[in-house]
Design a protein around this motif. Sequence first.
Motif, PDB file in Angstrom:
ATOM      1  N   UNK A  58      52.964  31.318  11.925  1.00  0.00           N
ATOM      2  CA  UNK A  58      53.284  29.924  12.234  1.00  0.00           C
ATOM      3  C   UNK A  58      53.598  29.733  13.708  1.00  0.00           C
ATOM      4  N   UNK A  59      54.344  30.678  14.278  1.00  0.00           N
ATOM      5  CA  UNK A  59      54.702  30.603  15.698  1.00  0.00           C
ATOM      6  C   UNK A  59      53.467  30.730  16.583  1.00  0.00           C
ATOM      7  N   UNK A  63      51.977  28.147  19.381  1.00  0.00           N
ATOM      8  CA  UNK A  63      51.971  28.451  20.817  1.00  0.00           C
ATOM      9  C   UNK A  63      50.586  28.779  21.363  1.00  0.00           C
ATOM     10  N   UNK A  64      49.716  29.348  20.554  1.00  0.00           N
ATOM     11  CA  UNK A  64      48.389  29.752  21.046  1.00  0.00           C
ATOM     12  C   UNK A  64      47.308  28.728  20.731  1.00  0.00           C
ATOM     13  N   UNK A  65      47.444  28.020  19.611  1.00  0.00           N
ATOM     14  CA  UNK A  65      46.376  27.118  19.185  1.00  0.00           C
ATOM     15  C   UNK A  65      46.822  25.666  19.067  1.00  0.00           C
ATOM     16  N   UNK A  66      48.078  25.401  19.323  1.00  0.00           N
ATOM     17  CA  UNK A  66      48.572  24.027  19.262  1.00  0.00           C
ATOM     18  C   UNK A  66      48.608  23.450  17.863  1.00  0.00           C
ATOM     19  N   UNK A  67      48.634  24.311  16.848  1.00  0.00           N
ATOM     20  CA  UNK A  67      48.678  23.852  15.459  1.00  0.00           C
ATOM     21  C   UNK A  67      50.141  23.725  15.037  1.00  0.00           C
ATOM     22  N   UNK A  68      50.544  22.520  14.656  1.00  0.00           N
ATOM     23  CA  UNK A  68      51.943  22.232  14.389  1.00  0.00           C
ATOM     24  C   UNK A  68      52.445  22.756  13.062  1.00  0.00           C
ATOM     25  N   UNK A  69      53.661  22.345  12.746  1.00  0.00           N
ATOM     26  CA  UNK A  69      54.380  22.871  11.590  1.00  0.00           C
ATOM     27  C   UNK A  69      53.679  22.574  10.268  1.00  0.00           C
TER      28      UNK A  69
END
Length: 298
Positions: A58-59, A63-69
């Motif tokens: 999830x982190x 941080x790497x792909x801009x995919x949110x929660x």
Amino acid sequence: MTMIFGIPVQAFLGQLLVGLINGSFYAMLSLGLAVIFGLMRVINFAHGALYMLGAFVGYLLLTRFGIGYWPALILSPLIVGGFGVVVERLALSRLYDIDPLYGLLFTFGLALVLEGVFRYYYGVYGVSGSPYSVPPLLSGGTDLGFMFLPNYRGWVVVASMIVCFGTWALIEKTRLGSYLRAATENPGLVQAFGVNVPLLLTLTYGLGAALAGLAGVLAAPIYQVSPLMGSDLIIVVFAVVVVGGMGSILGAIVTGYMLGLAEGLTKVFYPEASNLVVFVIMAIVLLVRPAGLFGRDA
């Protein structure tokens, strides 16, 4: 100021909330352990590492792909579950016909490898870990009058209950669940009826891994994302499974919440014993009922 047993009501209810939140993670993780052990007879020491892997996935998605929660809440369990499927097919499936100790040793070694990899590549965060922000939709809190409830923590409790009791219903109340239970008791007979037993076992391990991964994503905004977060929790979770009864799905869920609340109450009345209370309860239960509260006597 309103008091309960000589303690301010806000402090009392606040610790109960903390206990309920911890119990939510205990329930989800012990559920995954109970599913794998109850249906596969594998003691999965890698479960804490899979929980950590879910949080890191999830982190990294953020941080790497801009995919949110919210997308990560779906993608992370799928990725960790897929990893579990690969592990089961390539390694665990070869160990079923020999001493169960080999499965335990393999999963223990897998946990050390996963933890070591993340400690090596993400050791920059140290033991304190790295923060994962609460999604905007769940930021802030709600004033309940007697206490202030952070919205995200309330969401964690609700989501955990939905997942836990939904999984219990899937295994205990559906045809797929009946196939899984039958494959555990008599795989040869189930195979004779045309059911693909190896596939069921693979999916079972994948489901248990996905539950651990989901718990990791839910935990990320509350606890720091750290390579050690799984090893810090897994011993307590094993104690929960033992108290509930090895392999008991309902026992894992109910006991997880109960011991989380017991831990929270202990922090109110005797904080020094809060880290020990789960193990004291485990010792007492094993003395009185060795099979666990919900386990079946041999």
